[in-house]
Design a protein around this motif. Structure first.
Motif, PDB file in Angstrom:
ATOM      1  N   ARG A   5       1.369   8.196   7.816  1.00  0.00           N
ATOM      2  CA  ARG A   5       2.223   7.197   8.648  1.00  0.00           C
ATOM      3  C   ARG A   5       2.456   8.220  10.020  1.00  0.00           C
ATOM      4  O   ARG A   5       3.163   9.112  10.108  1.00  0.00           O
ATOM      5  N   LEU A  33       4.287  -2.051  -3.203  1.00  0.00           N
ATOM      6  CA  LEU A  33       4.571  -0.818  -2.236  1.00  0.00           C
ATOM      7  C   LEU A  33       4.986  -1.612  -0.742  1.00  0.00           C
ATOM      8  O   LEU A  33       5.327  -0.592   0.249  1.00  0.00           O
ATOM      9  N   TYR A  45       3.219   0.397  13.219  1.00  0.00           N
ATOM     10  CA  TYR A  45       2.696   1.383  13.908  1.00  0.00           C
ATOM     11  C   TYR A  45       1.167   1.132  13.913  1.00  0.00           C
ATOM     12  O   TYR A  45       0.827   0.007  13.419  1.00  0.00           O
ATOM     13  N   SER A  55      10.807   2.455  -4.518  1.00  0.00           N
ATOM     14  CA  SER A  55      12.214   2.864  -3.775  1.00  0.00           C
ATOM     15  C   SER A  55      12.283   3.868  -2.715  1.00  0.00           C
ATOM     16  O   SER A  55      11.041   4.220  -2.361  1.00  0.00           O
ATOM     17  N   SER A  68      11.090  -8.229   4.906  1.00  0.00           N
ATOM     18  CA  SER A  68      10.230  -7.421   4.112  1.00  0.00           C
ATOM     19  C   SER A  68      10.836  -6.826   2.895  1.00  0.00           C
ATOM     20  O   SER A  68      10.169  -6.987   1.791  1.00  0.00           O
ATOM     21  N   VAL A  79       6.553  11.402   1.648  1.00  0.00           N
ATOM     22  CA  VAL A  79       5.191  11.660   1.208  1.00  0.00           C
ATOM     23  C   VAL A  79       4.365  11.827   2.541  1.00  0.00           C
ATOM     24  O   VAL A  79       4.490  11.342   3.688  1.00  0.00           O
ATOM     25  N   ASN A 110       1.524  -5.461   9.468  1.00  0.00           N
ATOM     26  CA  ASN A 110       2.397  -5.426  10.527  1.00  0.00           C
ATOM     27  C   ASN A 110       2.085  -4.449  11.773  1.00  0.00           C
ATOM     28  O   ASN A 110       1.451  -3.475  11.353  1.00  0.00           O
ATOM     29  N   ASP A 156      -1.372  -7.495   2.041  1.00  0.00           N
ATOM     30  CA  ASP A 156      -0.713  -6.771   3.189  1.00  0.00           C
ATOM     31  C   ASP A 156      -0.468  -7.855   4.260  1.00  0.00           C
ATOM     32  O   ASP A 156      -1.569  -8.645   4.468  1.00  0.00           O
ATOM     33  N   PHE A 173      -0.175   3.443   4.029  1.00  0.00           N
ATOM     34  CA  PHE A 173      -0.513   4.897   3.288  1.00  0.00           C
ATOM     35  C   PHE A 173      -0.427   5.054   2.101  1.00  0.00           C
ATOM     36  O   PHE A 173      -1.439   5.304   1.460  1.00  0.00           O
ATOM     37  N   ILE A 174       0.639   4.722   1.400  1.00  0.00           N
ATOM     38  CA  ILE A 174       0.745   4.921  -0.074  1.00  0.00           C
ATOM     39  C   ILE A 174      -0.221   3.895  -0.841  1.00  0.00           C
ATOM     40  O   ILE A 174      -0.845   4.371  -1.801  1.00  0.00           O
ATOM     41  N   LYS A 222      16.634  -0.564   0.087  1.00  0.00           N
ATOM     42  CA  LYS A 222      15.936  -0.036  -0.957  1.00  0.00           C
ATOM     43  C   LYS A 222      16.736   0.032  -2.162  1.00  0.00           C
ATOM     44  O   LYS A 222      16.307  -0.157  -3.432  1.00  0.00           O
ATOM     45  N   TYR A 245      17.794   0.893   6.231  1.00  0.00           N
ATOM     46  CA  TYR A 245      16.747   1.145   5.157  1.00  0.00           C
ATOM     47  C   TYR A 245      17.037   1.619   3.526  1.00  0.00           C
ATOM     48  O   TYR A 245      16.734   0.906   2.738  1.00  0.00           O
ATOM     49  N   ASP A 282       2.200 -12.527   3.985  1.00  0.00           N
ATOM     50  CA  ASP A 282       3.537 -11.794   4.062  1.00  0.00           C
ATOM     51  C   ASP A 282       4.244 -12.230   2.512  1.00  0.00           C
ATOM     52  O   ASP A 282       4.303 -13.235   2.406  1.00  0.00           O
ATOM     53  N   ILE A 283       4.403 -11.213   2.083  1.00  0.00           N
ATOM     54  CA  ILE A 283       5.083 -11.103   0.780  1.00  0.00           C
ATOM     55  C   ILE A 283       6.577 -12.131   0.496  1.00  0.00           C
ATOM     56  O   ILE A 283       6.702 -12.710  -0.442  1.00  0.00           O
TER      57      ILE A 283
HETATM   58  P1  NAD Z   1       3.575   2.021   5.247  1.00  0.00           P
HETATM   59  O1  NAD Z   1       4.309   1.317   6.339  1.00  0.00           O
HETATM   60  O2  NAD Z   1       2.238   2.764   5.644  1.00  0.00           O
HETATM   61  O3  NAD Z   1       2.973   0.862   4.365  1.00  0.00           O
HETATM   62  C1  NAD Z   1       3.603  -0.388   3.845  1.00  0.00           C
HETATM   63  C2  NAD Z   1       2.562  -1.582   3.979  1.00  0.00           C
HETATM   64  O4  NAD Z   1       3.432  -2.780   3.620  1.00  0.00           O
HETATM   65  C3  NAD Z   1       2.266  -1.879   5.496  1.00  0.00           C
HETATM   66  O5  NAD Z   1       0.803  -1.915   5.439  1.00  0.00           O
HETATM   67  C4  NAD Z   1       2.631  -3.023   6.087  1.00  0.00           C
HETATM   68  O6  NAD Z   1       1.798  -3.921   6.970  1.00  0.00           O
HETATM   69  C5  NAD Z   1       3.166  -3.716   4.844  1.00  0.00           C
HETATM   70  N1  NAD Z   1       3.906  -4.802   4.909  1.00  0.00           N
HETATM   71  C6  NAD Z   1       5.205  -4.618   5.113  1.00  0.00           C
HETATM   72  N2  NAD Z   1       5.778  -5.931   5.069  1.00  0.00           N
HETATM   73  C7  NAD Z   1       5.050  -6.627   4.515  1.00  0.00           C
HETATM   74  C8  NAD Z   1       5.338  -8.138   4.285  1.00  0.00           C
HETATM   75  N3  NAD Z   1       6.401  -8.766   4.422  1.00  0.00           N
HETATM   76  N4  NAD Z   1       4.251  -8.767   3.306  1.00  0.00           N
HETATM   77  C9  NAD Z   1       3.173  -7.949   3.128  1.00  0.00           C
HETATM   78  N5  NAD Z   1       3.107  -6.782   3.591  1.00  0.00           N
HETATM   79  C10 NAD Z   1       4.001  -6.053   4.307  1.00  0.00           C
HETATM   80  O7  NAD Z   1       4.360   2.635   4.271  1.00  0.00           O
HETATM   81  P2  NAD Z   1       4.040   3.724   2.882  1.00  0.00           P
HETATM   82  O8  NAD Z   1       4.740   5.086   3.510  1.00  0.00           O
HETATM   83  O9  NAD Z   1       2.572   3.571   2.534  1.00  0.00           O
HETATM   84  O10 NAD Z   1       5.276   3.289   2.006  1.00  0.00           O
HETATM   85  C11 NAD Z   1       4.942   2.318   0.942  1.00  0.00           C
HETATM   86  C12 NAD Z   1       6.116   2.094   0.324  1.00  0.00           C
HETATM   87  O11 NAD Z   1       6.883   3.252  -0.253  1.00  0.00           O
HETATM   88  C13 NAD Z   1       7.277   1.473   1.023  1.00  0.00           C
HETATM   89  O12 NAD Z   1       7.966   0.583   0.231  1.00  0.00           O
HETATM   90  C14 NAD Z   1       8.371   2.388   1.471  1.00  0.00           C
HETATM   91  O13 NAD Z   1       9.613   2.250   1.790  1.00  0.00           O
HETATM   92  C15 NAD Z   1       8.300   3.463   0.181  1.00  0.00           C
HETATM   93  N6  NAD Z   1       8.501   4.868   0.685  1.00  0.00           N
HETATM   94  C16 NAD Z   1       7.697   5.629   1.492  1.00  0.00           C
HETATM   95  C17 NAD Z   1       8.054   7.004   1.805  1.00  0.00           C
HETATM   96  C18 NAD Z   1       7.088   7.817   2.631  1.00  0.00           C
HETATM   97  O14 NAD Z   1       7.451   9.108   2.836  1.00  0.00           O
HETATM   98  N7  NAD Z   1       5.934   7.538   3.167  1.00  0.00           N
HETATM   99  C19 NAD Z   1       9.326   7.584   1.090  1.00  0.00           C
HETATM  100  C20 NAD Z   1      10.124   6.792   0.422  1.00  0.00           C
HETATM  101  C21 NAD Z   1       9.575   5.272   0.037  1.00  0.00           C
END
Ligand code: NAD
Length: 325
Positions: free
Chosen positions: A193, A86, A40, A129, A105, A187, A37, A34, A14-15, A161, A157, A64-65
């Motif tokens: 998401r 991210l 969702y 974070s 991850s 967010v 995974n 990416d 998403f972000i 972080k 979780y 996979d990072i």
């Molecule tokens: P998201 O799940 O939509 O995006 C995360 C992406 O990372 C996914 O596309 C997933 O496939 C990829 N991913 C996961 N493990 C991986 C790996 N081992 N190797 C490569 N890719 C991998 O989540 P988001 O909402 O976009 O969040 C982005 C970041 O912001 C994350 O670090 C999350 O913890 C953090 N965050 C999000 C929110 C929120 O409200 N959305 C709030 C606080 C923190």
């Protein structure tokens, strides 16, 4: 540095998708990483990636990072000097049933990014974070500050972080490359998401099914619109700390909203009254979040712009136009 690419991990997320789009909009070259995974709906990640892949200057690498050698080789070969990290296993409740996804991850993955950055001579690592690091705290007058204690996570979780922040702190001291950690606050927005409350509620309301309201509706969240988050990410990316520096910033709306008020706002945006089932707090959830954003304001004049009613209306517009199922 504008001619070196920016690496964005989690670019199908998403972000990540929104950050990558904004970087492309300002003429940067972006390499997305990416693993896609299955946390969702994979079709949503494919659709986000397809949007990016249609743009000049974008390339997606499926990796996979936590595969640290492959990641290090990629970062080095790319010539990137800026990395926006991210990728993570997100979700508070899921972490209780699936701890090892977070180990891979969020812990091994973050360490792998740090190693790749130091070997490649990256000049600024910006990483995600979370507000969850603040733990179980009451709302107070002017919100949670970065200098407040963050040593009592109430979910796995959150613990991962906070661990990422500590790993980054040690790497900044040991190896000197500047780093900025971003504590995002709840967010929301288009391409969001499906596991998050506002999105899940929308799906149920469109089907006429009851929504499950946890914490008896008494929780409060500092809901932050995606465009305001992206503003913060780019603002921090453009203002790195000095060599050896590691800074942590809240990025939030600075205006906590009660869960029942969020639901009322969503009902208005959808034109549907929700049937509600009230349930207790879930393990790992915190009662409230509230971002103090003075530090980010002081860095470059950050100001969130989109209020919840407008942001949810934009989300609903997107959801109505996005073909699912
Ligand atoms: P998201 O799940 O939509 O995006 C995360 C992406 O990372 C996914 O596309 C997933 O496939 C990829 N991913 C996961 N493990 C991986 C790996 N081992 N190797 C490569 N890719 C991998 O989540 P988001 O909402 O976009 O969040 C982005 C970041 O912001 C994350 O670090 C999350 O913890 C953090 N965050 C999000 C929110 C929120 O409200 N959305 C709030 C606080 C923190």
């Amino acid at each position: 540095m504008m001619n070196t690419p920016v690496i964005v991990t989690g670019a199908a997320g998403f972000i990540g998708m929104h950050v990558a789009e904004r970087l492309l909009d300002r003429g940067e070259t972006v390499i997305g990483v990416d693993v896609f995974n299955a946390y969702y709906d994979p079709a949503l990640k494919d659709a986000r990636a397809a949007r990016l892949q249609g743009r000049d200057g974008f390339k997606m690498i499926r990796l996979d990072i936590a595969e640290h050698e492959a990641l290090a080789a990629l970062v080095k070969a790319s010539g990137a000097k800026r990395v926006v990290h991210l990728a993570a296993q997100a979700g508070v409740r899921y972490s209780i049933e699936n701890p090892f996804a977070y180990e891979r991850s969020n812990l091994a993955g973050h360490l792998s990014v740090l190693e790749a950055c130091r070997h490649a001579g990256v000049e600024h690592l910006v990483y995600a974070s979370s507000s969850s690091v603040y733990g179980d705290r009451p709302l107070n007058g002017d919100g949670f500050r970065e200098s407040d204690p963050a040593e009592s996570p109430v979910s796995l979780y959150a613990a991962t972080k906070r661990s990422c922040e500590l790993l980054s702190q040690s790497y900044a001291k040991l190896y000197g490359f500047p780093q900025s950690g971003l504590r995002f606050f709840t967010v929301y927005g288009p391409w969001g998401r499906p596991d998050m409350a506002y999105f899940g509620f929308t799906e149920k309301m469109l089907k006429g099914e009851p929504i499950e309201v946890y914490g008896e509706g008494k929780m409060a969240r500092d809901f932050t619109y995606i465009d305001d988050i992206v503003d913060g990410v780019l603002g921090v990316l453009d203002n790195p700390p000095e060599t050896g520096g590691h800074e942590v910033y809240n990025i939030g709306d600075n205006d906590p909203v009660g869960l029942m008020d969020m639901i009322t706002t969503l009902e208005a945006a959808l034109g549907i009254e929700a049937k509600k089932t009230f349930l207790p707090m879930q393990p790992g959830d915190v009662p409230a979040t509230f971002a103090n954003i003075d530090k980010l304001r002081a860095l470059y004049g950050y100001q969130p712009k989109v209020k919840l009613a407008d942001g949810l209306a934009k989300f609903v517009d997107w959801r109505r136009g996005y073909a699912r199922d």
